[in-house]
Design an enzyme around this catalytic site. Structure first.
Site, PDB file in Angstrom:
ATOM      1  N   ASP A   1      -3.880   7.846   8.142  1.00  0.00           N
ATOM      2  CA  ASP A   1      -4.827   6.978   8.843  1.00  0.00           C
ATOM      3  C   ASP A   1      -4.052   6.224   9.918  1.00  0.00           C
ATOM      4  O   ASP A   1      -2.952   6.642  10.281  1.00  0.00           O
ATOM      5  CB  ASP A   1      -5.580   6.055   7.869  1.00  0.00           C
ATOM      6  CG  ASP A   1      -4.671   5.108   7.091  1.00  0.00           C
ATOM      7  OD1 ASP A   1      -3.508   4.911   7.504  1.00  0.00           O
ATOM      8  OD2 ASP A   1      -5.123   4.549   6.074  1.00  0.00           O
TER       9      ASP A   1
ATOM     10  N   HIS B   1      -0.962   4.397   7.609  1.00  0.00           N
ATOM     11  CA  HIS B   1      -0.203   4.968   6.494  1.00  0.00           C
ATOM     12  C   HIS B   1       0.180   6.424   6.738  1.00  0.00           C
ATOM     13  O   HIS B   1      -0.653   7.212   7.190  1.00  0.00           O
ATOM     14  CB  HIS B   1      -1.020   4.888   5.200  1.00  0.00           C
ATOM     15  CG  HIS B   1      -1.443   3.508   4.851  1.00  0.00           C
ATOM     16  ND1 HIS B   1      -2.694   3.020   5.166  1.00  0.00           N
ATOM     17  CD2 HIS B   1      -0.771   2.504   4.231  1.00  0.00           C
ATOM     18  CE1 HIS B   1      -2.779   1.766   4.744  1.00  0.00           C
ATOM     19  NE2 HIS B   1      -1.637   1.424   4.182  1.00  0.00           N
TER      20      HIS B   1
ATOM     21  N   SER C   1       0.800  -1.233   0.000  1.00  0.00           N
ATOM     22  CA  SER C   1       0.000   0.000   0.000  1.00  0.00           C
ATOM     23  C   SER C   1       0.827   1.274   0.000  1.00  0.00           C
ATOM     24  O   SER C   1       0.346   2.324  -0.426  1.00  0.00           O
ATOM     25  CB  SER C   1      -0.944   0.011   1.208  1.00  0.00           C
ATOM     26  OG  SER C   1      -0.213  -0.128   2.415  1.00  0.00           O
TER      27      SER C   1
END
Length: 349
Positions: free
Chosen positions: A324, A327, A37
């Protein structure tokens, strides 16, 4: 006559200097990225997985304020590195169905949020494994050959910068499903060996300039602090950080050996120390908050838990290291890229 000779010499110097500059600017034809990610720019959007972020408030600081499938408030390192290399302001996701052949020329990211070096990780998360990303890369090279010729494909393989970024999901999640087979040290070693195997396979496909990110201090992300850091203290999950360090201790010398064995350049890129220092000393880097994310209450919000219905999302994400609960924010990514890229690129080009 002397003046003419002098002028001619000056012209030659100018032309050579200009050619050198032009050569330097065109040395890196593309950026090719594999991983999770951190580098995903939208490859998960059309997958049957819960690990998506193509909805607000993700992307609130992205150009135009669009949620594109990037796990951040704005751009991610694959974008920032592409921009710093002078390629493009954003790096396209290979799985984007609207990608045109010419969009492939400056590079793509094959990264898929939630994946890892352990094949079980991608299976659990229903995302694209790093090994399937290699299959997609073969397809990418075939497309380059078909549309732009063998020479262009050769140029991309030999001179592009290849980045491999993974391990966080393996360490933080999949290990818990593998405790019957591994202790912490042996699992970290297994992951590092898998990373080296991945690089070897990438090299077999023709890549010659490869950088591999270290594991990050994943025990210090807000979610890990919330679940494992103690109700009042919310400290870092130190056993998890120790696993990340063990992974790095195994990976770094292994990549050094591979660099000596194979032609081209293979680099270990130490991201751990930079991010850990940012988390420990946020004000040094201009941040105000290091232990919570901007989205929601910043404790557990990630993917669908980070949504536009949550009234607690901060208004100034650039003050937060994390967007978040897992991340970093675009600004944190920018600090990391600015601190590391020039240092390591000078060893490649």
């Amino acid at each position: 006559m002397k003046i003419q000779i002098l002028l001619f010499a000056l012209v030659l110097i100018f032309v050579e200097a200009n050619a050198a500059t032009q050569g330097k600017n065109t040395t890196i034809p593309a950026l090719i990225v594999f991983g999770d990610s951190i580098m995903d720019t939208g490859n998960n959007n059309n997958l049957p997985t819960l690990l998506k972020c193509n909805f607000p408030p993700y992307g609130k600081d992205y150009p135009g304020g669009f949620a594109t499938g990037r796990f951040s408030d704005g751009r991610v390192p694959s974008d920032l590195i592409a921009e710093k290399l002078g390629l493009a302001k954003t790096l396209p996701a290979y799985m984007n169905p609207y990608l045109k052949p010419e969009d492939l020329l400056k590079g793509v990211t094959f990264a898929s949020g939630g994946t890892g070096y352990d094949p079980l990780t991608a299976k659990i998360m229903s995302v694209i494994s790093v090994w399937d990303q290699l299959i997609n890369f073969k397809e990418y090279i075939s497309k380059i050959k078909r549309h732009f010729g063998e020479e262009k494909a050769k140029d991309i393989l030999e001179h592009s910068f290849f980045l491999v970024v993974s391990s966080s999901n393996d360490l933080a999640h999949t290990y818990l499903a593998q405790t019957h087979r591994y202790d912490r040290t042996s699992y970290a070693n297994f992951l590092a060996d898998s990373a080296v195997h991945f690089v070897r396979e990438l090299h077999k496909l023709g890549a010659r300039k490869i950088g591999v990110f270290s594991a990050v201090p994943v025990g210090c992300v807000p979610l890990q602090r919330t679940v494992f850091g103690g109700f009042f203290t919310r400290g870092c999950n130190q056993p998890l950080n120790n696993m990340a360090k063990q992974f790095n201790a195994r990976l770094s010398p292994a990549l050094d050996s591979l660099d000596k064995e194979l032609d081209g350049v293979i680099l270990y890129i130490n991201v751990y120390d930079t991010l850990f220092d940012m988390i420990q000393h946020p004000k040094k880097y201009g941040f105000e908050v290091a232990d919570r994310g901007c989205c929601g209450k910043g404790l557990l919000a990630i993917s669908y838990l980070c949504n536009s219905l949550n009234p607690f999302t901060c208004s100034n994400s650039s003050a937060y290291i994390f967007w978040d609960s897992y991340h970093p924010s675009e600004r944190a990514y920018q600090v990391i890229v600015d601190n590391l890229l020039d240092k390591y690129l000078s060893k490649v080009y």
